[in-house]
Each structure stands twice: as C-alpha cells, then as structure tokens.
Enzyme design. Structure first.
Site, mmCIF file in Angstrom:
data_model
loop_
_atom_site.group_PDB
_atom_site.id
_atom_site.type_symbol
_atom_site.label_atom_id
_atom_site.label_comp_id
_atom_site.label_asym_id
_atom_site.label_seq_id
_atom_site.Cartn_x
_atom_site.Cartn_y
_atom_site.Cartn_z
ATOM 1 N N ASN A 1 0.633 -1.367 0.081
ATOM 2 C CA ASN A 1 0.059 -0.061 -0.072
ATOM 3 C C ASN A 1 0.853 1.254 -0.019
ATOM 4 O OD1 ASN A 1 -1.738 2.135 0.426
ATOM 5 N ND2 ASN A 1 -2.352 1.347 2.536
ATOM 6 N N LYS B 1 0.170 4.170 -0.211
ATOM 7 C CA LYS B 1 -0.604 5.521 0.281
ATOM 8 C C LYS B 1 -0.287 6.685 -0.588
ATOM 9 C CE LYS B 1 -0.175 3.139 4.628
ATOM 10 N NZ LYS B 1 -0.182 3.283 6.060
ATOM 11 N N HIS C 1 -9.371 0.973 5.118
ATOM 12 C CA HIS C 1 -8.239 1.227 5.485
ATOM 13 C C HIS C 1 -8.642 2.000 6.759
ATOM 14 C CE1 HIS C 1 -4.197 2.577 6.567
ATOM 15 N NE2 HIS C 1 -4.015 1.641 5.939
ATOM 16 N N GLU D 1 -5.565 -4.903 10.518
ATOM 17 C CA GLU D 1 -4.470 -3.968 10.717
ATOM 18 C C GLU D 1 -4.504 -3.227 12.215
ATOM 19 O OE1 GLU D 1 -2.334 -2.772 7.084
ATOM 20 O OE2 GLU D 1 -4.322 -1.506 6.932
ATOM 21 N N SER E 1 3.340 -2.219 10.419
ATOM 22 C CA SER E 1 4.768 -2.286 10.536
ATOM 23 C C SER E 1 5.268 -3.699 10.403
ATOM 24 C CB SER E 1 5.007 -1.846 11.906
ATOM 25 O OG SER E 1 4.444 -0.423 12.173
HETATM 26 P P1 PGA Z 1 2.709 0.223 7.802
HETATM 27 O O1 PGA Z 1 1.384 0.348 7.144
HETATM 28 O O2 PGA Z 1 3.138 -1.227 7.100
HETATM 29 O O3 PGA Z 1 3.465 1.579 7.323
HETATM 30 O O4 PGA Z 1 2.631 0.102 8.975
HETATM 31 C C1 PGA Z 1 0.388 -0.536 6.737
HETATM 32 C C2 PGA Z 1 -0.778 0.042 6.215
HETATM 33 O O5 PGA Z 1 -1.208 0.902 6.646
HETATM 34 O O6 PGA Z 1 -1.552 -0.695 5.494
#
Ligand code: PGA
Length: 254
Positions: free
Chosen positions: A12, A14, A99, A171, A217
C-alpha cells in the site's frame, strides 16, 4: 482445512511516489521478483499512477494492481471521485476498502464501507477489506468484539459465496506506521478469532477460503514469523513496500 488459500503480499503505497518513482518501483518489483505458485503480489499506487502500474506489470499474471479507495456510486456528478468501473477499465483487480486512515481522516462509516464493498464487487473487482482496533480498544482488551462489529456491519450482508471471494486485512491501528508490530501471537490470535467468527456466522468452508492478511509495521525482519502463523496468509505492507528490496524480502519470506 483449505491449504489452497492464496498467499498475498500487498504493498500500500498510500500518498507517496510521483510518476517517475512509481514507475521505477513497479518495474523494479517486476524485475526483482519471480512468480511463485500460490503467491499473489499486489501493488497499490496512488490513482494517477495506476494505469502505468497496470501497464508495467502486465506480463506478470501473479502481480496485480489495487486501488487504495473508490467511490460507492457507479458514475455521475461526484466531482473528484473515482468509480470501481473506471479502475477495472485500466486493469485494476483489487480495491482496498476501509483502511483505518480512510475511517479516521475521511470519516468512512461501516455503512459507507458496505456500499463501497458492493460497488467493488459489482464492477467485478475484489475488495481487500481492512479492519483493526485502535490502541484504547486493545488496552481495554475488547479488540475481538470491535473487529467483529467492523466485519458484521460492512460484510455480513454478503452471501457466503461472495464473502469467500474477498481478502480481509487485519491491521491494528496502533501498529500502522508506528514501527510497533503486533506480536505473532497477538496477530495469530486475532486472525483465528476472525476465522472462527466467520465460520460461526457462515461456515467452515467460507471461513477457510478467505486470505487473512496482517498489516501494521510488517517488514523484512518480521514477515517470516508473522506469515508462518496458521491463520496469517500474508501481509498488507505500507512503509516497507516503497523500497523494492524490502518488499521483495517480504515476498520471499513465504
Ligand atoms: P505500515 O502500514 O506497514 O507502514 O505500518 C500498513 C498499512 O497501513 O497498510
């Protein structure tokens, strides 16, 4: 049970990259990874770079492109919005729905997310439905019912046949972008709870068919131990999906 569940690593991106870096990243993923039986790689660039990502990955049937969001209506006077059918027309196969950042910053409700899930399915695409609790819910130890409500309110209007075609990503909000991963035990416990909840409300077959991804993470160091848990079928990766070497290492941890 079903050993045929697809393994998935979904990146993702973002609101990151630009036209050049998005194109480079998609090309690097194609160049540096190789198809593995039963493993699907998904990349989710920002809207302006989606068509190019579809083009850049088209030679690889094991690599799919996801959108990070879409509108719940089919078409019409919704300035600034993007429909599922538009995404489909450029080659998108998945759409991330619900999300926690959409829930938190854009006020997306259970009802709206149910409508978005329907729109994605109506366009012939697959929702990657996200759920997960904020820190205060985890601290109160009410995360199971919190996540069950998210799933019930936005997904349980679907038939079992349709539900089993979805991907669900757990998540925990306190783990997203914080460097604080859920422990493999915490993640497995929640995944097992989600699976039992779906089995109770639908059937073992439906529940066993759904790929359940962990997100928050997840990185090259912890992916292997997370993905080796019985009910974890892969990951939804934010930060670590922006570097092809890290993303590749996560993919290779199956
Ligand atoms: P991250 O984000 O791996 O940076 O914690 C995961 C997500 O929001 O899908």
């Amino acid at each position: 049970m079903s050993l045929k569940r697809l393994k998935i690593v979904a990146g993702n991106w973002k609101m990151n990259t630009d036209a050049a870096t998005a194109s480079d990243l998609a090309k690097a993923i194609v160049a540096e990874t190789h198809p593995q039986t039963g493993v699907k790689i998904i990349i989710s660039p920002p809207f302006p770079f989606i068509a190019a990502a579809c083009e850049n990955t088209k030679e690889r049937t094991d690599i799919a492109v996801a959108a990070q969001n879409c509108h719940e209506k089919e078409a019409g006077a919704y300035t600034g919005e993007v429909s599922a059918a538009m995404l489909k027309s450029v080659g998108v196969e998945y759409v991330i729905i619900g999300h926690s950042e959409r829930r938190q910053y854009f006020g997306e409700s259970h009802t709206l997310l149910a409508a978005k899930v329907n729109a994605v399915l109506a366009a012939g695409l697959t929702p990657i439905f996200c759920c997960g609790e904020p820190l205060e819910i985890r601290e109160a130890d009410t995360q199971n019912t919190f996540v069950q409500t998210q799933i019930t309110e936005s997904l349980f209007h679907l038939s079992g046949e349709v539900l089993q075609s979805l991907v669900i990503a757990y998540e925990p909000v306190w783990a997203i972008g914080t460097g604080k991963t859920a422990s493999p035990e915490q993640a497995q416990t929640m995944h097992a709870s989600i699976r039992q909840f779906i089995a109770k409300n639908y059937s073992e077959e439906v529940s066993a068919a759904i790929p359940l991804l962990y997100g928050g993470s997840c990185n090259a160091q912890n992916a292997q131990i997370l993905f080796s848990q019985t009910d974890i079928d892969g990951g939804l990766i934010g930060g670590a999906s922006l570097k092809s070497a890290d993303f590749k290492a996560i993919i290779n941890s199956f």
